[in-house]
Design an enzyme around this catalytic site. Sequence first.
Site, mmCIF file in Angstrom:
data_model
loop_
_atom_site.group_PDB
_atom_site.id
_atom_site.type_symbol
_atom_site.label_atom_id
_atom_site.label_comp_id
_atom_site.label_asym_id
_atom_site.label_seq_id
_atom_site.Cartn_x
_atom_site.Cartn_y
_atom_site.Cartn_z
ATOM 1 N N LEU A 141 0.822 -1.204 0.000
ATOM 2 C CA LEU A 141 0.000 0.000 0.000
ATOM 3 C C LEU A 141 0.861 1.260 0.000
ATOM 4 C CD1 LEU A 141 -2.818 1.350 0.225
ATOM 5 C CD2 LEU A 141 -2.580 1.149 2.728
ATOM 6 N N GLU A 373 1.834 1.521 10.072
ATOM 7 C CA GLU A 373 0.399 1.225 10.174
ATOM 8 C C GLU A 373 -0.336 2.317 10.945
ATOM 9 O OE1 GLU A 373 -0.610 -2.838 11.010
ATOM 10 O OE2 GLU A 373 1.217 -3.572 10.063
#
Length: 395
Positions: A141, A373
Site C-alpha cells: 500500500l 500502520e
Amino acid sequence: MPTGSPPPFDPADPLGLDDLLSPEDLAVRRTTRRWATDRVRPHIARWYEDGRAPVTELARELGELGALGMSLEGYGCAGASAVQYGLTCLELEAADSGIRSLVSVQGSLAMYAIHRYGSPGQRERWLPPMARGETIGCFALTEPDHGSDPAAMRTRAERDGGDWVLTGRKMWITNGSVAGVAVVWARTEDGVRGFVVPTDRPGFTAREIRHKWSLRASVTSELVLDGVRLPADAVLPGARGLGAALGALGHARFGIVWGALGAARDCFETALTYAGEREQFGRPIAGFQLTQAKLADMALELHKGLLLAHHLGRRLDAGRLRPEQVSFGKLNNVREALEICRTARTILGANGISLEYPVLRHCGNLESVLTYEGTSEMHQLVLGKALTGLEAFRG
C-alpha cells in the site's frame, strides 16, 4: 463476601490478569513462548547485528505452529480467537518485533485481505500454502511519497483488453523480496482496487532495503511494478475503495496493540532482574528509591496496557470492536511500550546499549512500530475526529 486469603503477589502478573485467560488461551501462550525461547532468542542478537534472519525457514516453522492467519477460518487456518492471536503477537514480539511483523503481515494483512475480499478461487489457491508458511505474502500500500495519505497513491491499474496492467512503486513493504504473492493496491478508473500479484510476473521486481537501524531481523523492500500484466481474475472482487485496504490495516493494528507490550515486558523483566543483581554503593540498585519508582511506573503502564489489549480482544471476538478503539489501543500501547523500554535502558546504564541485553534492540524496533500502520499523530487525529465530529486531517 469471599473467604480465605488472596493468592501471593506475583511480580510477573501483579494484577492477576491470567485469571482472564482460558486454559486454551494459556496453552496458546505457552506454545508460542516456548517456540520463541527455543528458536529465536538464542540467535536474535546475531540476526539483528547482521541485519538478516532466516525468514523463509521461520515462516514454515510458524506455519507448523499455526501462527499464520491464525484468527481466520478454513483453508488450513487455526480459527483462533482474537485474544489468542493477541497473545501470540505478544510472545513473538517479546523475542523481537521483526518476527511479529512477519506474522502480522502474512496473516493480518496479506492473508486477511485475500480471505475477506478474495474470490473462492483466490482463497483456494493462496491461503493453504500461506497458512503453512510455504508461500510468503506481502501487502503493498505505502508508496515513496504517500504514507499517511494512501488516497494519493500513484500506482495505477489500467485495463488492456481482458487484462489488467499495473505500474507504480511501493515502499517499506515487509516481506516484499521474499514474498511469492503480493496484495497490491492501485488506482483504477473505478477507484482504488486490490490485486493478487504473483511475484514471478514479468515486470515485478523487489529490492531489499538495507542499512536500517530498526527491524533489522525483518525483510523490508521496495517494489517496482513496470507494466505487470495480470488476468482479469487477479482483482480482489470484494475490495472496492480504499476502505478495504484500511480494513485490513485495522486487523493488523490489533496485533500491534498486543505485540508492543511483548517488547515492553521483555525490557521490564530484564531491568527488574538486572536491578536485583547490579550493586552500587554496597547494595543492589533495586533497593534505591528512584529505581523502585521507575520499576513501579513501568509495571503500571505495562499492565494497564495489557488490560486494554484484553478488553479490545474481547470486543473483537464479540464483533463489537470499532476502528477508533483500535487506534486508541495502538496509540497508547506503542507509546507506553517505547517509554518502558527507554526507562529500562536507564536502569541498565551503559549495559543497556549492548546487544548482550535486548533493551536497545527493542527500543530501536519500537521506533518503527510507533510510526508504521498509522503514526501516533494519525491515531490522535482519528480519536480527535471521533470525539469532536470534526476532521482535522487536512488542516
